[in-house]
Design a protein around this motif. Structure first.
Motif, PDB file in Angstrom:
ATOM      1  N   LYS A 197       0.853  -1.200   0.000  1.00  0.00           N
ATOM      2  CA  LYS A 197       0.000   0.000   0.000  1.00  0.00           C
ATOM      3  C   LYS A 197       0.883   1.243   0.000  1.00  0.00           C
ATOM      4  O   LYS A 197       2.106   1.153  -0.131  1.00  0.00           O
ATOM      5  N   SER A 198       0.243   2.405   0.155  1.00  0.00           N
ATOM      6  CA  SER A 198       0.981   3.664   0.040  1.00  0.00           C
ATOM      7  C   SER A 198       2.034   3.825   1.126  1.00  0.00           C
ATOM      8  O   SER A 198       3.033   4.526   0.933  1.00  0.00           O
ATOM      9  N   THR A 199       1.851   3.186   2.283  1.00  0.00           N
ATOM     10  CA  THR A 199       2.826   3.318   3.364  1.00  0.00           C
ATOM     11  C   THR A 199       3.886   2.217   3.333  1.00  0.00           C
ATOM     12  O   THR A 199       4.752   2.181   4.219  1.00  0.00           O
ATOM     13  N   THR A 200       3.817   1.330   2.350  1.00  0.00           N
ATOM     14  CA  THR A 200       4.834   0.275   2.236  1.00  0.00           C
ATOM     15  C   THR A 200       6.204   0.879   1.987  1.00  0.00           C
ATOM     16  O   THR A 200       7.212   0.414   2.515  1.00  0.00           O
ATOM     17  N   LEU A 201       6.250   1.916   1.171  1.00  0.00           N
ATOM     18  CA  LEU A 201       7.515   2.580   0.859  1.00  0.00           C
ATOM     19  C   LEU A 201       7.910   3.461   2.035  1.00  0.00           C
ATOM     20  O   LEU A 201       7.230   4.429   2.369  1.00  0.00           O
ATOM     21  N   GLN A 202       9.021   3.129   2.679  1.00  0.00           N
ATOM     22  CA  GLN A 202       9.461   3.829   3.874  1.00  0.00           C
ATOM     23  C   GLN A 202      10.541   4.875   3.602  1.00  0.00           C
ATOM     24  O   GLN A 202      10.669   5.850   4.344  1.00  0.00           O
ATOM     25  N   GLU A 203      11.299   4.674   2.561  1.00  0.00           N
ATOM     26  CA  GLU A 203      12.388   5.602   2.254  1.00  0.00           C
ATOM     27  C   GLU A 203      12.656   5.588   0.757  1.00  0.00           C
ATOM     28  O   GLU A 203      12.629   4.532   0.117  1.00  0.00           O
ATOM     29  N   LEU A 204      12.899   6.779   0.183  1.00  0.00           N
ATOM     30  CA  LEU A 204      13.188   6.881  -1.247  1.00  0.00           C
ATOM     31  C   LEU A 204      14.284   7.913  -1.459  1.00  0.00           C
ATOM     32  O   LEU A 204      14.184   9.042  -0.973  1.00  0.00           O
ATOM     33  N   THR A 205      15.323   7.534  -2.180  1.00  0.00           N
ATOM     34  CA  THR A 205      16.429   8.426  -2.509  1.00  0.00           C
ATOM     35  C   THR A 205      16.600   8.479  -4.023  1.00  0.00           C
ATOM     36  O   THR A 205      16.720   7.433  -4.667  1.00  0.00           O
ATOM     37  N   LEU A 206      16.585   9.693  -4.587  1.00  0.00           N
ATOM     38  CA  LEU A 206      16.805   9.903  -6.016  1.00  0.00           C
ATOM     39  C   LEU A 206      18.121  10.642  -6.199  1.00  0.00           C
ATOM     40  O   LEU A 206      18.358  11.666  -5.550  1.00  0.00           O
ATOM     41  N   LYS A 207      18.979  10.119  -7.085  1.00  0.00           N
ATOM     42  CA  LYS A 207      20.289  10.726  -7.312  1.00  0.00           C
ATOM     43  C   LYS A 207      20.412  11.227  -8.753  1.00  0.00           C
ATOM     44  O   LYS A 207      20.063  10.508  -9.689  1.00  0.00           O
ATOM     45  N   ASP A 208      20.892  12.468  -8.876  1.00  0.00           N
ATOM     46  CA  ASP A 208      21.195  13.048 -10.187  1.00  0.00           C
ATOM     47  C   ASP A 208      19.986  13.014 -11.119  1.00  0.00           C
ATOM     48  O   ASP A 208      20.114  12.784 -12.315  1.00  0.00           O
ATOM     49  N   ALA A 209      18.797  13.243 -10.576  1.00  0.00           N
ATOM     50  CA  ALA A 209      17.571  13.180 -11.369  1.00  0.00           C
ATOM     51  C   ALA A 209      17.123  14.589 -11.764  1.00  0.00           C
ATOM     52  O   ALA A 209      17.498  15.581 -11.140  1.00  0.00           O
ATOM     53  N   GLU A 210      16.326  14.666 -12.824  1.00  0.00           N
ATOM     54  CA  GLU A 210      15.676  15.905 -13.224  1.00  0.00           C
ATOM     55  C   GLU A 210      14.196  15.800 -12.852  1.00  0.00           C
ATOM     56  O   GLU A 210      13.472  14.996 -13.423  1.00  0.00           O
ATOM     57  N   VAL A 211      13.785  16.611 -11.888  1.00  0.00           N
ATOM     58  CA  VAL A 211      12.431  16.528 -11.344  1.00  0.00           C
ATOM     59  C   VAL A 211      11.698  17.829 -11.655  1.00  0.00           C
ATOM     60  O   VAL A 211      12.199  18.919 -11.358  1.00  0.00           O
ATOM     61  N   SER A 212      10.522  17.721 -12.248  1.00  0.00           N
ATOM     62  CA  SER A 212       9.697  18.890 -12.545  1.00  0.00           C
ATOM     63  C   SER A 212       8.367  18.747 -11.821  1.00  0.00           C
ATOM     64  O   SER A 212       7.701  17.725 -11.936  1.00  0.00           O
ATOM     65  N   ILE A 213       8.009  19.793 -11.069  1.00  0.00           N
ATOM     66  CA  ILE A 213       6.754  19.752 -10.340  1.00  0.00           C
ATOM     67  C   ILE A 213       5.930  21.001 -10.631  1.00  0.00           C
ATOM     68  O   ILE A 213       6.467  22.065 -10.947  1.00  0.00           O
ATOM     69  N   HIS A 214       4.625  20.833 -10.548  1.00  0.00           N
ATOM     70  CA  HIS A 214       3.694  21.953 -10.680  1.00  0.00           C
ATOM     71  C   HIS A 214       2.969  22.128  -9.363  1.00  0.00           C
ATOM     72  O   HIS A 214       2.427  21.169  -8.803  1.00  0.00           O
ATOM     73  N   LEU A 215       2.973  23.361  -8.840  1.00  0.00           N
ATOM     74  CA  LEU A 215       2.258  23.680  -7.613  1.00  0.00           C
ATOM     75  C   LEU A 215       0.991  24.426  -7.981  1.00  0.00           C
ATOM     76  O   LEU A 215       1.044  25.500  -8.602  1.00  0.00           O
ATOM     77  N   ALA A 216      -0.150  23.866  -7.616  1.00  0.00           N
ATOM     78  CA  ALA A 216      -1.424  24.545  -7.858  1.00  0.00           C
ATOM     79  C   ALA A 216      -1.561  25.712  -6.890  1.00  0.00           C
ATOM     80  O   ALA A 216      -0.757  25.890  -5.977  1.00  0.00           O
ATOM     81  N   ASP A 217      -2.600  26.528  -7.091  1.00  0.00           N
ATOM     82  CA  ASP A 217      -2.795  27.678  -6.216  1.00  0.00           C
ATOM     83  C   ASP A 217      -2.987  27.264  -4.762  1.00  0.00           C
ATOM     84  O   ASP A 217      -2.658  28.015  -3.848  1.00  0.00           O
ATOM     85  N   ASP A 218      -3.535  26.050  -4.531  1.00  0.00           N
ATOM     86  CA  ASP A 218      -3.700  25.557  -3.163  1.00  0.00           C
ATOM     87  C   ASP A 218      -2.480  24.768  -2.693  1.00  0.00           C
ATOM     88  O   ASP A 218      -2.517  24.100  -1.661  1.00  0.00           O
ATOM     89  N   MET A 219      -1.378  24.828  -3.488  1.00  0.00           N
ATOM     90  CA  MET A 219      -0.083  24.219  -3.175  1.00  0.00           C
ATOM     91  C   MET A 219      -0.081  22.698  -3.253  1.00  0.00           C
ATOM     92  O   MET A 219       0.846  22.055  -2.770  1.00  0.00           O
ATOM     93  N   THR A 220      -1.109  22.078  -3.840  1.00  0.00           N
ATOM     94  CA  THR A 220      -1.040  20.648  -4.096  1.00  0.00           C
ATOM     95  C   THR A 220      -0.009  20.393  -5.186  1.00  0.00           C
ATOM     96  O   THR A 220       0.164  21.186  -6.107  1.00  0.00           O
ATOM     97  N   VAL A 221       0.660  19.252  -5.076  1.00  0.00           N
ATOM     98  CA  VAL A 221       1.814  18.945  -5.929  1.00  0.00           C
ATOM     99  C   VAL A 221       1.432  17.971  -7.024  1.00  0.00           C
ATOM    100  O   VAL A 221       0.691  17.018  -6.807  1.00  0.00           O
ATOM    101  N   ASP A 222       1.957  18.230  -8.234  1.00  0.00           N
ATOM    102  CA  ASP A 222       1.856  17.258  -9.317  1.00  0.00           C
ATOM    103  C   ASP A 222       3.209  17.188 -10.008  1.00  0.00           C
ATOM    104  O   ASP A 222       3.924  18.187 -10.095  1.00  0.00           O
ATOM    105  N   PHE A 223       3.573  16.010 -10.467  1.00  0.00           N
ATOM    106  CA  PHE A 223       4.815  15.826 -11.212  1.00  0.00           C
ATOM    107  C   PHE A 223       4.512  15.970 -12.703  1.00  0.00           C
ATOM    108  O   PHE A 223       3.545  15.397 -13.204  1.00  0.00           O
ATOM    109  N   VAL A 224       5.351  16.734 -13.399  1.00  0.00           N
ATOM    110  CA  VAL A 224       5.065  17.071 -14.794  1.00  0.00           C
ATOM    111  C   VAL A 224       6.314  16.868 -15.639  1.00  0.00           C
ATOM    112  O   VAL A 224       7.417  16.659 -15.136  1.00  0.00           O
TER     113      VAL A 224
END
Length: 475
Positions: free
Chosen positions: A102-129
């Motif tokens: 389930k969603s809590t199965t993942l306890q730790e996540l590390t990303l190295k040298d990645a290109e991450v793009s996110i969009h913040l809505a007006d209510d600050m909810t996050v989406d990956f784009v």
């Protein structure tokens, strides 16, 4: 049988523990050897991240630690959202053993040298784009509307109305196109780390590009999140040396998470904010922000070692700032300028890029401001700066008054007048110079390249009657 169990309960317990441990070990060994298949199945069954997630290589350990390389996330149309050259995650083993992922199965996540793009809505909810390279056509339509709609000459209210209309349309379009991440109704409890990544952030009409991003977060969406962010150089809507963020986000007792954050923008280039003049002296903004993430606000400090604007050179500029989500107010700003002191206050609108600044300079030394001009006196200047978001719509105006002094060998009792500066044009008017027993007046006084130039001046007696005309600009 019961009697036998009483006699041999220790042996029975040991056998049971060994049997269970052996069974768990076998399951974990199967997990480590079949990690790729389990990973693919888990990614196919999860519904928080839309699209498909694959990895070139998965190496799992019986401890629940998993190393991966070449992880890719594509949206439902097959377009790349995220690629991670290498990384690591840790899963809760009991969930894997029981198959209850389930969603809590993942306890730790590390990303190295990645290109991450996110969009913040007006209510600050996050989406990956998708990043801006892949989104170029969309961004041209969404971000370059100002180039298609002329804002020159429009009032601040009109600009805000036009901006709000286009942001609303853009938000509606993004809501349809950018729904790649959805955690509604799902809890997350994990540590998220980014190591030396590149982060791109879209928020309203603002676009930030950050390099050398290192992030440490401890997320519990049922309680709170602790976050620490340090970056290298950043660009886009604002250009600077680095960003530092540290604080907490509280998810309890409110529909919108409550933030308590220390945020610093270090060595910002003021010209990147659209101040209307070429000002590249570095500015640092330190702030403490609190409140709901969609209406976060706070106060902080402004620092500049030097500030060069046409005709003025400031040192040790310091002041207070306040932020309300739409604009930054500057208060109690002080600095040194040509042997004197500056006091200023103002406001900068983040959406329209309008700004207004009121500044007063006292005891400025004319000999420092205008070297080789042969003018020696103290000057007080009261200035107003304003911009409507572009160099062509930036203006400066004010009045100035001097104390006793001299020009070359001529004693001066006072100089006063007014000035107005607009795009490539600086004008002085109502200039009056008082000497002992007479005065002179001129509208032909100019400062260019730190040099004073005087046109014809009209000499008047104490009653205001014209006596003669002089040209002190000649040697």
């Amino acid at each position: 049988m019961l009697k036998w169990l009483r006699m041999h309960w220790r042996r029975t317990l040991v056998i049971a523990v060994v049997t269970i441990s052996l069974a768990v070990f076998i399951v974990l060994e199967i997990f480590s050897r079949g990690a790729a298949a389990i990973f693919n199945q888990a990614m196919a069954e999860q519904n928080m991240l839309r699209g498909t997630i694959t990895a070139e290589k998965i190496i799992a350990h019986v401890t629940g630690d998993v190393d991966f390389t070449g992880l890719e996330w594509h949206d439902v149309e097959g377009r790349l959202i995220l690629r991670v050259p290498e990384g690591h995650f840790y899963v809760r083993l009991w969930d894997v053993v029981t198959g209850n992922i389930k969603s809590t199965t993942l306890q730790e996540l590390t990303l190295k040298d990645a290109e991450v793009s996110i969009h913040l809505a007006d209510d600050m909810t996050v989406d990956f784009v998708r990043n801006s390279k892949d989104m170029q056509k969309v961004q041209t339509a969404d971000e370059d509307w100002q180039q298609k709609v002329s804002l020159v000459g429009k009032s601040e209210e009109e600009r805000k109305r036009i901006g709000e209309f286009h942001r609303r349309k853009r938000a509606e379009k993004m809501a349809k196109q950018w729904k790649n991440f959805d955690r509604s109704g799902k809890k997350i409890r994990m540590e998220l780390k980014l190591e030396d990544c590149r982060l791109e952030v879209f928020y309203k009409d603002r676009h930030y590009l950050l390099s050398g991003v290192n992030v440490k977060t401890a997320i519990n969406t049922a309680k709170r999140m602790e976050v620490e962010v340090n970056t290298g150089r950043f660009g886009g809507t604002m250009i600077g040396s680095n960003v530092n963020l540290k604080g907490t986000v509280d998810f309890q007792d409110s529909e919108v998470p409550i933030g308590d954050l220390q945020l610093s923008f270090v060595e910002v280039d003021p010209s990147s904010l659209g101040v209307g003049v070429k000002v590249h002296d570095k500015m640092t903004l330190d702030s403490h922000l609190t409140g709901p993430l969609n209406a976060i606000h706070g106060e902080g400090k402004l620092k500049m070692a030097e500030l060069h604007i046409p005709g003025l050179y400031f040192q040790e500029v310091n002041g207070n700032i306040s932020y309300d989500g739409e604009k930054i107010d500057f208060k109690d700003v002080t600095g040194k300028v040509y042997g004197g002191k500056l006091e200023a206050e103002g406001s900068y609108d983040l959406d329209t890029r309008y700004y207004t600044i009121h500044a007063v300079g006292r005891e400025l030394q004319a000999s420092q401001a205008l070297p080789h001009s042969h003018l020696y006196c103290n000057v007080m200047v009261d200035m107003q700066f304003a911009s409507k978001g572009s160099a062509k719509e930036a203006t400066a105006s004010g009045i100035f008054t001097s104390g006793d002094g001299r020009y070359r060998r001529i004693p001066i009792k006072r100089i006063k007048g007014a000035f107005r500066q607009s795009y490539h044009e600086l004008q002085f008017y109502d200039v009056r110079i008082d000497f002992a027993g007479f005065s002179v007046a001129t509208d032909a006084l100019q400062i260019k390249d730190k040099k004073l130039r005087l046109g014809p001046i009209f000499v008047k007696d104490s009653s205001g009657k014209d006596i003669s005309t002089l040209d002190l600009g000649r040697k």
